[in-house]
Design a protein around this motif. Sequence first.
Motif, mmCIF file in Angstrom:
data_model
loop_
_atom_site.group_PDB
_atom_site.id
_atom_site.type_symbol
_atom_site.label_atom_id
_atom_site.label_comp_id
_atom_site.label_asym_id
_atom_site.label_seq_id
_atom_site.Cartn_x
_atom_site.Cartn_y
_atom_site.Cartn_z
ATOM 1 N N GLU A 50 -8.772 162.493 24.748
ATOM 2 C CA GLU A 50 -10.201 162.697 24.558
ATOM 3 C C GLU A 50 -10.602 163.995 25.241
ATOM 4 N N LEU A 262 -7.814 152.565 23.920
ATOM 5 C CA LEU A 262 -8.134 153.584 22.920
ATOM 6 C C LEU A 262 -7.941 153.025 21.511
ATOM 7 N N SER A 265 -10.529 150.508 20.624
ATOM 8 C CA SER A 265 -11.871 151.053 20.397
ATOM 9 C C SER A 265 -12.072 151.506 18.967
ATOM 10 N N MET A 266 -10.981 151.636 18.220
ATOM 11 C CA MET A 266 -11.112 152.158 16.862
ATOM 12 C C MET A 266 -11.787 151.123 15.989
ATOM 13 N N ARG A 275 -17.576 142.526 18.361
ATOM 14 C CA ARG A 275 -17.810 143.667 19.239
ATOM 15 C C ARG A 275 -16.509 144.458 19.368
ATOM 16 N N LEU A 276 -16.656 145.770 19.516
ATOM 17 C CA LEU A 276 -15.471 146.586 19.731
ATOM 18 C C LEU A 276 -15.036 146.456 21.183
ATOM 19 N N ALA A 277 -13.740 146.506 21.401
ATOM 20 C CA ALA A 277 -13.227 146.432 22.768
ATOM 21 C C ALA A 277 -13.371 147.792 23.418
ATOM 22 N N ALA A 278 -14.574 148.120 23.842
ATOM 23 C CA ALA A 278 -14.842 149.444 24.400
ATOM 24 C C ALA A 278 -14.219 149.566 25.786
ATOM 25 N N ILE A 279 -13.836 150.806 26.140
ATOM 26 C CA ILE A 279 -13.417 151.080 27.514
ATOM 27 C C ILE A 279 -14.697 151.372 28.286
ATOM 28 N N GLY A 280 -14.936 150.664 29.377
ATOM 29 C CA GLY A 280 -16.151 150.873 30.150
ATOM 30 C C GLY A 280 -16.147 152.222 30.847
ATOM 31 N N GLY A 281 -17.322 152.660 31.288
ATOM 32 C CA GLY A 281 -17.404 153.875 32.088
ATOM 33 C C GLY A 281 -17.137 155.145 31.310
ATOM 34 N N ALA A 282 -16.898 156.229 32.036
ATOM 35 C CA ALA A 282 -16.681 157.523 31.413
ATOM 36 C C ALA A 282 -15.540 158.239 32.122
ATOM 37 N N ARG A 298 -11.496 152.779 35.386
ATOM 38 C CA ARG A 298 -11.948 152.183 34.121
ATOM 39 C C ARG A 298 -10.999 151.094 33.647
ATOM 40 N N ASP B 197 -16.507 160.861 22.224
ATOM 41 C CA ASP B 197 -15.105 160.457 22.270
ATOM 42 C C ASP B 197 -14.978 159.000 21.859
ATOM 43 N N LEU B 198 -13.785 158.665 21.373
ATOM 44 C CA LEU B 198 -13.546 157.333 20.832
ATOM 45 C C LEU B 198 -13.943 156.214 21.799
ATOM 46 N N SER B 202 -17.237 153.634 20.907
ATOM 47 C CA SER B 202 -17.248 152.182 20.728
ATOM 48 C C SER B 202 -18.331 151.534 21.591
ATOM 49 N N GLN B 203 -18.613 152.105 22.770
ATOM 50 C CA GLN B 203 -19.711 151.575 23.593
ATOM 51 C C GLN B 203 -21.045 151.707 22.859
ATOM 52 N N ASN B 206 -21.327 149.298 19.887
ATOM 53 C CA ASN B 206 -21.649 147.955 20.376
ATOM 54 C C ASN B 206 -23.130 147.853 20.720
ATOM 55 N N TYR B 231 -17.200 149.617 9.613
ATOM 56 C CA TYR B 231 -17.348 148.670 10.705
ATOM 57 C C TYR B 231 -18.798 148.215 10.871
#
Lengths: 326, 334
Positions: A50, A262, A265-266, A275-282, A298, B197-198, B202-203, B206, B231
């Motif tokens: 990213e 990653l 998240s797609m 819900r998408l399995a998002a990665i928290g934070g930045a 994260r 970014d990917l 996604s956040q 959601n 999606y």
Amino acid sequence: MADGGATGGAMLLEVQDLHTHFHTRAGVVKAVDGISFDVPAGGSLGIVGESGSGKTVTSLSIMRLIEPPGFVASGRILFRGRDMVGLSEREIRGIRGNQICLVFQDPMTALNPVYTVGTQVAEALLAHQDLDRKAVRERVVELFRLVGIPAPERRFDEYPHKLSGGMRQRVTIAMALANEPQLLILDEPTTALDVTIQAQILDLVRELRHRVNTAVLLITHDIGVVTELCEQVVVMYGGRIMERGSVAQVTADPKHPYTQGLLASMPTRAVRGQRLAAIGGAVPNPLRMPAGCPFRPRCGQAMNVCVTDPGLRNPGDGRSVACWLY
Amino acid sequence: MGNSVSEVQTADDVLLELRNLRTWYPTGGGVLGGGREWVKAVDDVSFTIKRGETLGLVGESGCGKTTLGRSILRLEQPQSGQVIFEGEDVLKMPAGRLKQVRRNMQAIFQDPHGSLDPRMKVRDLIAEGLVVQGEMRRDERDARVAELIDVVGLRREHLDRYSHEFSGGQRQRIGIARALALRPKFVLADEPVSALDLSVQSQVLNLLKDLQSEFGLTYLFIAHDLSVVEYISDRVGVMYLGRIVELASAEALYDDPRMPYTQALLSAIPGNERASGRARIILQGDVPSPINPPSGCPFRTRCWLAQDVCSELVPPLREVKPDHFAACHFADAI
């Protein structure tokens, strides 16, 4: 696709423990923080990451295009066994644009708006080869034909702004191929293009690899593009390699929690309505990278040991993962 | 609403209906208008969006999807057609009424950089719409802003900062809070996650889904990323050279596309060839100019199925299966 050129195990490019840093007023940014990978002759490697992962700085380091306040702090970049880091500017110029070529995301960064595209490709040829005017023009037209530019004789005298984005990218690829490089570095080559034009360009690169056996190093944020072109993949985060293996292994069964996050998240049809399995934070501030694993803050599976650097570990299937879980 | 001139009858569950919308821009031509040509950015577009639904709109650059979205909000002035929002034609509304209705029609754009004033604090950015509409007391406004910052997942101490202090994903959250301040019914989301970014994308996806179920929002979701649109959308429209060329439920459109352009588009998604087992279709050439689009079907110059009829007749968007519309003379045979 099979990489026929990899026989004999001769490595075209070996990056060994590369560190590229930038001096800033606020401190030193370790944009690339100790990475190693190889590209065999005729092979193909994708670097996925990213923004801020260090993937583009990696490609610029290989091309020796890092300028102050950036510098290669340590490490070796062996091209055909020769360390590029120590070469003089004159020696580098004999390699850059000749044996190693770079294609950028935005073709206009590589094209000069006041010269015709034919002239510019001719210039790339003449920088490394001794050819007369007529032979140059013929060779450029031939290159334009190779990269699928229609009516190549007429296109020779066109200016870049007259061409569409896809056509311009074909011109920069023609320019990169002019001297039949052994290594083609593609840095987000299709990110600025529409999906149908992206498919044309990826198809073109695939075909060219078959025809001229150029090795490809692809830098991208899009793992889908890597699956189209590459055999091997490196996943970068925070200037480090998180995971390295074959594209099939990494996409089917990611090991590193970052790679897992990653891929999860797609947005795909399989997760529609969920819900998408998002990665928290930045992504962490590059000036204040956490100690140990850069993904730790994260990571859902972080442990006490993660404050120390795991290094690249081997989960036993030929790939490398920078995670204490393995 | 009374007997306003802009009143139009639509079905009860329809929030927004477009009828034969045309947004053309003049280009070239002399001072007297001689030889003037038109860019047909949006050309005869009709569809409905139901309450609580997400309609996705995909297409490549220059297909007119952004102009279409802006025309709905009257940020562009369409040439002809109707944009019927809750039974009233937005295009015929007098300015006063338009301002009232706009509180129900908000937008989120791609670039949170460009749409957030760098000299304003986050608090004022979110409250701007409330101030413009001017019916809340200061303390009510503050309460609403504080609630919104929670809803979009930022912290209250962020309210006194400036937008440049935030990451791309956080800025998009600010943009979303701004759009929701007036409790709109309809939100135009134009490439809301393309710059992210990917892992951050996604956040935000959601969040958009959560907000939809919490506030009963209706979305027109415009994007070039086909996977994102699949999606998030209930139904999906495909645009090409200013026209809707296919419109169906997300499932039907992605599983059984009936317009050759849609087929090519879907087959071009990187990694999709392996995943779907469908052969890649590589289109020849570029999209033609919207100034002089091809006669008949706009896609015929790149279509591998084109026949004589395709250059003679514009294929209408017709129902080829229940609730599945495609603009192709051969949609039944595909």
